[in-house]
Write an enzyme that holds these catalytic residues in place. Structure first.
Site, PDB file in Angstrom:
ATOM      1  N   ASP A  69       0.865  -1.172   0.000  1.00  0.00           N
ATOM      2  CA  ASP A  69       0.000   0.000   0.000  1.00  0.00           C
ATOM      3  C   ASP A  69       0.910   1.233   0.000  1.00  0.00           C
ATOM      4  OD1 ASP A  69      -2.352   1.675   0.526  1.00  0.00           O
ATOM      5  OD2 ASP A  69      -1.575   1.807   2.569  1.00  0.00           O
ATOM      6  N   ASP A 123      -0.241   5.204   0.919  1.00  0.00           N
ATOM      7  CA  ASP A 123      -0.482   6.191   1.980  1.00  0.00           C
ATOM      8  C   ASP A 123      -0.582   5.516   3.339  1.00  0.00           C
ATOM      9  OD1 ASP A 123      -0.569   8.583   0.440  1.00  0.00           O
ATOM     10  OD2 ASP A 123      -2.530   7.989  -0.312  1.00  0.00           O
ATOM     11  N   GLU A 144      -0.757  10.993   5.677  1.00  0.00           N
ATOM     12  CA  GLU A 144      -2.126  11.446   5.911  1.00  0.00           C
ATOM     13  C   GLU A 144      -2.215  12.869   6.465  1.00  0.00           C
ATOM     14  OE1 GLU A 144      -4.351  10.137   4.469  1.00  0.00           O
ATOM     15  OE2 GLU A 144      -4.011   7.986   4.323  1.00  0.00           O
ATOM     16  N   ASN A 185      -0.317  10.949  -7.192  1.00  0.00           N
ATOM     17  CA  ASN A 185       0.160  10.927  -5.812  1.00  0.00           C
ATOM     18  C   ASN A 185       1.269   9.896  -5.615  1.00  0.00           C
ATOM     19  OD1 ASN A 185      -1.630  12.918  -5.029  1.00  0.00           O
ATOM     20  ND2 ASN A 185      -3.099  11.523  -4.106  1.00  0.00           N
TER      21      ASN A 185
END
Length: 235
Positions: A8, A10, A17, A128
């Site tokens: 993953d 973030d 975050e 991102n």
């Protein structure tokens, strides 16, 4: 046999975050909305995967009678807010506002050195991902990963397992030959739904989640090596 590590982004590769929250608040201020997400509110909103989905969820919370107007005005507003948020976030990451979490690069390097594949499975947008990894790894970051699943090619958000199933297909591997790395309950559910065993590295935003089904929960990837992973899998 362990053949691939799937990450993953973030919260897992980098503790992003807080920066995402700042980016959302910047977009709200630019639009003159009067919205502000503090840390406690944002922690709750993270239960909703996906930035645009999070925006719509919040809007419906503060305006329960929200209805889509002619020509899709609500969605158009969300798209504009998210675009402003993403541009601000990308610029901040490019200026070094976040770094990879401890142990991430060392584990990736060890895996590649032993011939394992690397992959990404995230609900975030390609821009991102690129902003973070271009800064952390270099302009050739994409060459490090055999497969990348993101919001562009797996639009159904976690906890649905779509992105992990897509990545497993792209890797050409069975789930028992891979390990996933996540930081949240939604991520754990998505990986488990695809049959993957998962190592969790929580953040301050996710430490309260239920990780009972994880392979292991560790503070960060500095506590993980391939030898230790294989021990956990055997156990």
């Amino acid at each position: 046999m362990l053949q691939a590590l799937i990450f993953d982004v973030d919260g897992t590769l980098a503790d992003t975050e807080s920066l995402h929250r700042e980016a959302f608040n910047h977009a709200f201020a630019q639009a003159g909305l009067g919205w502000h997400w503090d840390e406690a509110l944002y922690t709750g909103l993270l239960e909703v995967s996906g930035g645009k989905e999070r925006l719509l969820h919040y809007w419906r919370c503060v305006q329960p009678d929200l209805r889509e107007l002619e020509a899709g005005a609500v969605q158009a507003t969300i798209d504009r807010l998210h675009a402003v948020k993403t541009a601000w976030y990308e610029d901040a990451v490019g200026r070094g506002a976040v770094a990879l979490r401890p142990g991430v690069l060392a584990l990736m390097d060890e895996a590649r050195g032993q011939g394992l594949q690397l992959a990404i499975a995230t609900t975030t947008s390609p821009v991102n991902i690129a902003a973070l990894l271009r800064t952390a790894i270099g302009p050739d970051w994409r060459l490090h990963f055999r497969a990348v699943g993101d919001a562009s090619n797996a639009p159904v958000k976690k906890p649905h397992p779509q992105v992990y199933r897509q990545v497993l297909t792209d890797l050409g591997l069975a789930p028992e030959n891979c390990v996933a790395f996540e930081d949240s309950a939604n991520g754990l559910a998505a990986a488990a739904g695809a049959g993957l065993r998962t190592v969790i590295t929580p953040t301050a935003f996710t430490a309260h989640h239920d990780f009972a089904d994880a392979l292991r929960v560790v503070p960060d990837l500095g506590h993980v090596s391939l030898a230790r992973l294989r021990e956990w899998l055997r156990a």
